[in-house]
Design a protein around this motif. Structure first.
Motif, PDB file in Angstrom:
ATOM      1  N   PHE A  50       4.036 -10.948   6.712  1.00 39.42           N
ATOM      2  CA  PHE A  50       3.903  -9.523   7.039  1.00 39.42           C
ATOM      3  C   PHE A  50       5.270  -8.887   7.255  1.00 39.42           C
ATOM      4  CE2 PHE A  50      -0.699 -10.101   8.220  1.00 39.42           C
ATOM      5  CZ  PHE A  50      -1.180  -9.128   7.363  1.00 39.42           C
ATOM      6  N   LEU A  51       6.164  -9.619   7.928  1.00 37.29           N
ATOM      7  CA  LEU A  51       7.508  -9.081   8.165  1.00 37.29           C
ATOM      8  C   LEU A  51       8.254  -8.895   6.845  1.00 37.29           C
ATOM      9  CD1 LEU A  51       8.787 -10.915  11.353  1.00 37.29           C
ATOM     10  CD2 LEU A  51       8.392  -8.497  11.070  1.00 37.29           C
ATOM     11  N   LYS A  52       8.114  -9.869   5.951  1.00 33.45           N
ATOM     12  CA  LYS A  52       8.752  -9.754   4.638  1.00 33.45           C
ATOM     13  C   LYS A  52       8.177  -8.574   3.858  1.00 33.45           C
ATOM     14  CE  LYS A  52      10.822 -14.074   3.315  1.00 33.45           C
ATOM     15  NZ  LYS A  52      10.875 -15.161   2.376  1.00 33.45           N
ATOM     16  N   ALA A  53       6.856  -8.422   3.962  1.00 32.49           N
ATOM     17  CA  ALA A  53       6.196  -7.322   3.259  1.00 32.49           C
ATOM     18  C   ALA A  53       6.693  -5.979   3.807  1.00 32.49           C
ATOM     19  CB  ALA A  53       4.688  -7.430   3.410  1.00 32.49           C
ATOM     20  N   TYR A  54       6.852  -5.915   5.132  1.00 30.48           N
ATOM     21  CA  TYR A  54       7.337  -4.670   5.748  1.00 30.48           C
ATOM     22  C   TYR A  54       8.752  -4.338   5.269  1.00 30.48           C
ATOM     23  CZ  TYR A  54       8.962  -1.382   9.265  1.00 30.48           C
ATOM     24  OH  TYR A  54       9.499  -0.279   9.876  1.00 30.48           O
ATOM     25  N   LYS A  55       9.594  -5.384   5.262  1.00 31.05           N
ATOM     26  CA  LYS A  55      10.985  -5.183   4.817  1.00 31.05           C
ATOM     27  C   LYS A  55      11.043  -4.774   3.350  1.00 31.05           C
ATOM     28  CE  LYS A  55      13.328  -8.768   7.448  1.00 31.05           C
ATOM     29  NZ  LYS A  55      14.015 -10.035   7.252  1.00 31.05           N
ATOM     30  N   GLY A  56      10.181  -5.400   2.549  1.00 32.75           N
ATOM     31  CA  GLY A  56      10.258  -5.192   1.097  1.00 32.75           C
ATOM     32  C   GLY A  56       9.359  -4.106   0.563  1.00 32.75           C
ATOM     33  N   LEU A  57       8.667  -3.394   1.467  1.00 30.30           N
ATOM     34  CA  LEU A  57       7.712  -2.385   1.009  1.00 30.30           C
ATOM     35  C   LEU A  57       8.388  -1.291   0.164  1.00 30.30           C
ATOM     36  CD1 LEU A  57       4.670  -2.225   1.399  1.00 30.30           C
ATOM     37  CD2 LEU A  57       5.022  -0.608   3.238  1.00 30.30           C
ATOM     38  N   GLY A  58       9.625  -0.997   0.505  1.00 32.34           N
ATOM     39  CA  GLY A  58      10.379   0.009  -0.252  1.00 32.34           C
ATOM     40  C   GLY A  58      10.614  -0.418  -1.694  1.00 32.34           C
ATOM     41  N   SER A  59      10.698  -1.729  -1.904  1.00 34.00           N
ATOM     42  CA  SER A  59      10.963  -2.215  -3.262  1.00 34.00           C
ATOM     43  C   SER A  59       9.678  -2.623  -3.988  1.00 34.00           C
ATOM     44  CB  SER A  59      11.928  -3.398  -3.211  1.00 34.00           C
ATOM     45  OG  SER A  59      11.353  -4.433  -2.446  1.00 34.00           O
ATOM     46  N   PHE A  60       8.521  -2.327  -3.371  1.00 28.88           N
ATOM     47  CA  PHE A  60       7.244  -2.622  -4.015  1.00 28.88           C
ATOM     48  C   PHE A  60       6.964  -1.528  -5.050  1.00 28.88           C
ATOM     49  CE2 PHE A  60       2.502  -1.827  -3.630  1.00 28.88           C
ATOM     50  CZ  PHE A  60       2.145  -2.814  -4.506  1.00 28.88           C
ATOM     51  N   HIS A  61       6.955  -1.934  -6.334  1.00 31.92           N
ATOM     52  CA  HIS A  61       6.888  -0.916  -7.400  1.00 31.92           C
ATOM     53  C   HIS A  61       5.490  -0.643  -7.930  1.00 31.92           C
ATOM     54  CE1 HIS A  61      11.149  -0.769  -7.255  1.00 31.92           C
ATOM     55  NE2 HIS A  61      11.290  -2.039  -7.582  1.00 31.92           N
ATOM     56  N   LYS A  62       4.504  -1.174  -7.258  1.00 35.65           N
ATOM     57  CA  LYS A  62       3.103  -0.919  -7.627  1.00 35.65           C
ATOM     58  C   LYS A  62       2.750  -1.394  -9.038  1.00 35.65           C
ATOM     59  CE  LYS A  62       2.969   2.928  -4.435  1.00 35.65           C
ATOM     60  NZ  LYS A  62       3.100   4.348  -4.270  1.00 35.65           N
ATOM     61  N   LYS A  63       3.480  -2.402  -9.518  1.00 38.73           N
ATOM     62  CA  LYS A  63       3.106  -2.975 -10.817  1.00 38.73           C
ATOM     63  C   LYS A  63       1.779  -3.730 -10.659  1.00 38.73           C
ATOM     64  CE  LYS A  63       7.751  -3.393 -12.671  1.00 38.73           C
ATOM     65  NZ  LYS A  63       8.925  -4.261 -12.721  1.00 38.73           N
ATOM     66  N   SER A  64       1.595  -4.278  -9.455  1.00 40.06           N
ATOM     67  CA  SER A  64       0.316  -4.917  -9.145  1.00 40.06           C
ATOM     68  C   SER A  64      -0.213  -4.268  -7.871  1.00 40.06           C
ATOM     69  CB  SER A  64       0.540  -6.413  -8.912  1.00 40.06           C
ATOM     70  OG  SER A  64       1.508  -6.601  -7.912  1.00 40.06           O
ATOM     71  N   SER A  65      -1.411  -4.673  -7.462  1.00 41.14           N
ATOM     72  CA  SER A  65      -1.951  -4.084  -6.233  1.00 41.14           C
ATOM     73  C   SER A  65      -1.189  -4.652  -5.031  1.00 41.14           C
ATOM     74  CB  SER A  65      -3.436  -4.410  -6.105  1.00 41.14           C
ATOM     75  OG  SER A  65      -3.586  -5.804  -5.934  1.00 41.14           O
ATOM     76  N   PHE A  66      -1.307  -3.955  -3.899  1.00 44.24           N
ATOM     77  CA  PHE A  66      -0.614  -4.444  -2.696  1.00 44.24           C
ATOM     78  C   PHE A  66      -1.102  -5.838  -2.333  1.00 44.24           C
ATOM     79  CE2 PHE A  66      -0.420  -5.223   1.836  1.00 44.24           C
ATOM     80  CZ  PHE A  66       0.916  -4.986   2.102  1.00 44.24           C
ATOM     81  N   SER A  67      -2.428  -6.051  -2.463  1.00 45.21           N
ATOM     82  CA  SER A  67      -2.983  -7.352  -2.062  1.00 45.21           C
ATOM     83  C   SER A  67      -2.383  -8.487  -2.900  1.00 45.21           C
ATOM     84  CB  SER A  67      -4.510  -7.347  -2.157  1.00 45.21           C
ATOM     85  OG  SER A  67      -4.909  -7.111  -3.481  1.00 45.21           O
ATOM     86  N   THR A  68      -2.287  -8.276  -4.219  1.00 49.96           N
ATOM     87  CA  THR A  68      -1.704  -9.306  -5.092  1.00 49.96           C
ATOM     88  C   THR A  68      -0.277  -9.587  -4.682  1.00 49.96           C
ATOM     89  OG1 THR A  68      -3.080  -8.518  -6.901  1.00 49.96           O
ATOM     90  CG2 THR A  68      -1.226  -9.912  -7.514  1.00 49.96           C
ATOM     91  N   TRP A  69       0.483  -8.528  -4.473  1.00 54.57           N
ATOM     92  CA  TRP A  69       1.898  -8.650  -4.082  1.00 54.57           C
ATOM     93  C   TRP A  69       2.029  -9.376  -2.741  1.00 54.57           C
ATOM     94  CZ3 TRP A  69       4.648  -5.780  -0.134  1.00 54.57           C
ATOM     95  CH2 TRP A  69       6.036  -5.905  -0.202  1.00 54.57           C
ATOM     96  N   PHE A  70       1.181  -8.985  -1.789  1.00 57.66           N
ATOM     97  CA  PHE A  70       1.270  -9.570  -0.456  1.00 57.66           C
ATOM     98  C   PHE A  70       0.817 -11.039  -0.464  1.00 57.66           C
ATOM     99  CE2 PHE A  70      -0.834 -10.379   3.698  1.00 57.66           C
ATOM    100  CZ  PHE A  70       0.338 -10.526   4.429  1.00 57.66           C
TER     101      PHE A  70
END
Lengths: 180, 113
Positions: A50-70
């Motif tokens: 969760f902490l990594k996801a929070y840090k990297g949320l800015g670089s999440f480009h929505k190529k996949s769904s959030f669930s897949t990415w997380f």
């Protein structure tokens, strides 16, 4: 819905991240337990994820769904932790069979007890097999999605799933017959 | 013997019971606390980085000023000529400037990553 909260978090609303924690913690925990077979270590892994996801949320480009990415983060964290721990996973077999010796006892079990037994069986499977089973059946991902999440090739996923089903049935066959 | 299709169906039904719930009731609070702590830490680091840059520029300006003063002053000090003092000062200044510049770059790089 996830997109709305991603925008909120990226806009500086830290508390909006609670939405993701509430929504994904259980599945993330199930995934982590599949790999490390320990609830306390799994909790640590999910927290780090969760902490990594929070840090990297800015670089999440929505190529996949959030669930897949997380979930990919959770799986990577779990396998990294497993590598560090080098834990010996008890191979399925003797211990699990001991649980289902008495068919009548199983059929009279309550649902919580059956759930416990199934999870014990999954615990005794190798990490990749229990992970593949949970992703495929519980998260209802298809072979391609499991492949994307885990980084294994599609043919590898099929082989792992085949083995996992076989192993699972070896332990659960009697349970299934008793239940259905 | 169970055939493959019914096996799959049965396994699917069984696996529905394998969902685990997070057993730690304070998990959400722990995660949110860690996130808030991290956000606060990042803010502090950002503030400190800005302050570091400000004092770096201030120090550089002051150093250039001293250099200008020394290059126009014709005073001997402890047996050293003004040219020797200027040379010693300039070498020290450049070394110190480069060391601090490196630290500032590292700080900004860490902040970005």
């Amino acid at each position: 819905m996830d997109d709305v909260y991603i925008r909120k978090v990226c806009g500086g609303d830290k508390e909006a991240f609670r939405y993701f924690v509430t929504k994904y913690k259980d599945m993330a925990f199930s995934i982590a337990v599949s790999v490390v077979k320990d609830q306390f270590i799994a909790e640590e892994i999910v927290q780090d994820a969760f902490l990594k996801a929070y840090k990297g949320l800015g670089s999440f480009h929505k190529k996949s769904s959030f669930s897949t990415w997380f979930y990919r983060i959770v799986i990577n964290e779990a396998f990294m932790k497993l590598k560090k721990l080098k834990r010996e996973i008890v191979s399925f077999g003797e211990e699990s069979n001991a649980d289902i010796e008495d068919e009548g006892a199983y059929s009279s079990m309550k649902e919580e007890e059956q759930t416990y037994l199934i999870n014990r069986t999954l615990e005794s499977l190798p990490p990749k097999e229990s992970l593949a089973l949970r992703l495929f059946y519980l998260q209802e991902e298809n072979i391609k999605e499991v492949s994307e999440l885990t980084g294994w090739s599609e043919s590898n996923v099929k082989v792992i799933l085949f083995r996992a089903r076989k192993h699972m049935f070896e332990v659960l066959r009697e349970i299934i017959n008793a239940e259905f | 013997m169970l055939n493959e299709e019914s096996d799959d169906k049965r396994l699917s039904e069984i696996m529905k019971k394998s969902m685990l719930r997070m057993p730690f009731s304070d998990f959400e609070e722990k995660v949110m606390f860690a996130i808030n702590k991290q956000a606060r830490y990042k803010q502090i680091v950002l503030k400190d980085t800005k302050l570091s840059c400000f004092f770096f520029l201030l120090g550089t300006g002051f150093g250039v000023g001293v250099n200008y003063y020394l290059s126009h002053a014709n005073q001997n000090l402890m047996g050293l000529s003004s040219a020797q003092i200027l040379l010693f000062y300039q070498v020290s200044f450049v070394l110190f400037f480069l060391m601090q510049l490196d630290k500032i770059f590292k700080l900004i790089h860490n902040l970005k990553s």
